[in-house]
Design an enzyme around this catalytic site. Structure first.
Site, mmCIF file in Angstrom:
data_model
loop_
_atom_site.group_PDB
_atom_site.id
_atom_site.type_symbol
_atom_site.label_atom_id
_atom_site.label_comp_id
_atom_site.label_asym_id
_atom_site.label_seq_id
_atom_site.Cartn_x
_atom_site.Cartn_y
_atom_site.Cartn_z
ATOM 1 N N LEU A 150 0.869 -1.174 0.000
ATOM 2 C CA LEU A 150 0.000 0.000 0.000
ATOM 3 C C LEU A 150 0.903 1.220 0.000
ATOM 4 O O LEU A 150 1.981 1.205 0.598
ATOM 5 C CB LEU A 150 -0.899 0.032 1.244
ATOM 6 N N ASP A 151 0.466 2.288 -0.665
ATOM 7 C CA ASP A 151 1.232 3.528 -0.616
ATOM 8 C C ASP A 151 1.330 4.008 0.831
ATOM 9 O O ASP A 151 0.450 3.721 1.655
ATOM 10 C CB ASP A 151 0.556 4.614 -1.461
ATOM 11 N N LYS A 152 2.361 4.754 1.121
ATOM 12 C CA LYS A 152 2.597 5.242 2.478
ATOM 13 C C LYS A 152 1.376 5.976 3.038
ATOM 14 O O LYS A 152 1.006 5.794 4.199
ATOM 15 C CB LYS A 152 3.813 6.173 2.485
ATOM 16 N N THR A 154 -1.753 5.694 2.122
ATOM 17 C CA THR A 154 -2.992 4.919 2.058
ATOM 18 C C THR A 154 -3.132 4.086 3.323
ATOM 19 O O THR A 154 -2.189 3.433 3.749
ATOM 20 C CB THR A 154 -2.994 3.990 0.829
ATOM 21 N N ARG A 259 -5.168 6.318 -7.938
ATOM 22 C CA ARG A 259 -4.841 7.739 -7.891
ATOM 23 C C ARG A 259 -4.753 8.339 -9.291
ATOM 24 O O ARG A 259 -5.272 9.435 -9.554
ATOM 25 C CB ARG A 259 -3.523 7.939 -7.129
#
Length: 314
Positions: A150-152, A154, A259
């Site tokens: 997961l993105d930081k 998110t 995104r």
């Protein structure tokens, strides 16, 4: 004969980190890892950006052939690594031991609720992430690996494997799109309810600092990768700064997919620092007090790697 310099000084000692070609053999425990992650673990002290550079240039060879960063290595693979000097050991702080809210845990897997603002692993200026903190808090764990990322910024469901067999089985499901992943996303503007399917080709690049950037490209682009998101409107907010809450189910797991998809259609995610609207992010944070990116991994459905039973996490 004693060797001395002209000035009569002793010659410098041999550099233990002197650059030389390395030949690595992938062991069974490393099978299934991405090539970039495998090299980062084996080449401690080499900057992440340098590892990506030598992979892109073709200097890293897997079984004598070129490979990409996301190539999955297999047990017994022969990997040639070009000469690279290892940095001297640094005094970087150890990751603090930390546990996260547990959604499900058994002998095969661990599912946690990741908070926003915490990277899933160290790298790109981040000393440590979720995986390093969990390993520190569980020193007796024989195996613990990320199944996906997961993105930081998110938040939400993050799945980890506690056995190599579970990691391989779960990653196979993710790659073959046999999992169900749904995110909550708040976007700026009035999202059209008729726009339910986004099917675009995405192209990922890395800048000199190793920072990832993703853009939409034509379907015919040689480096484009098809990406599909299903979008459902949950709730709308009017007023001076209208916004729409969406459920987004992804059929592919491309980097920054949601995104980029939403921003491409003119409705960036609230608080997105890379693909969003800086001025509107700032105004929204000021008015609402909500200063992070509004993207949350809220639902995950998969087959249990040992039993085959359907697992639904919410």
């Amino acid at each position: 004969m004693e060797l001395r310099s002209i000035a009569g000084k002793e010659p410098p000692p041999a550099d233990p980190a002197a650059a030389e070609v390395r030949h690595l053999v992938v062991d069974a425990e490393s099978a299934g890892q991405r090539l970039d992650n495998y090299l980062m673990r084996r080449l401690k002290g080499v900057p992440k950006t340098h590892i990506y550079r030598v992979i892109r240039s073709g200097e890293v060879r897997v079984n004598k052939g070129r490979a990409s960063a996301d190539t999955r290595v297999a047990g017994g693979d022969q990997i040639r690594v070009p000469p690279m000097r290892l940095a001297a050991p640094s005094a970087a702080p150890l990751a603090p031991a930390r546990e996260f809210p547990v959604l499900l845990e058994d002998e095969h897997l661990l599912a946690i609720s990741k908070p926003a603002g915490v990277a899933v692993h160290g790298g790109s200026g981040v000393s440590f992430g979720v995986i390093e903190q969990l390993r520190q808090s569980r020193p007796t764990a024989k195996f613990l690996e990320l199944v996906h990322r997961l993105d930081k910024e998110t938040s939400g469901i993050l799945l980890l494997a506690k056995k190599r067999s579970a990691l391989t089985a779960l990653q196979d499901q993710f790659r073959s799109r046999d999992t169900g992943k749904t995110y909550a996303a708040l976007v700026f503007g009035d999202w059209p309810a008729s726009l339910k399917v986004i099917d675009l080709a995405l192209h990922k690049t890395l800048d000199a600092a190793g920072e990832r950037h993703v853009r939409v490209v034509p379907a015919s682009h040689e480096d484009g990768r098809r990406s599909i998101s299903l979008v459902k409107v949950v709730k709308k907010r009017g007023g001076a700064m209208p916004a729409t809450l969406l459920d987004v189910t992804i059929k592919t797991g491309r980097t920054h997919q949601i995104r980029v998809h939403l921003a491409h259609h003119g409705h960036p995610i609230v608080g997105d620092p890379k693909y969003g609207d800086f001025a509107r992010n700032k105004a929204f944070a000021r008015d609402s007090g909500f200063g992070r990116m509004f993207l949350h991994a809220q639902r995950l459905v998969f087959a249990h790697p040992a039993t085959g039973e359907t697992v639904t996490l919410q």
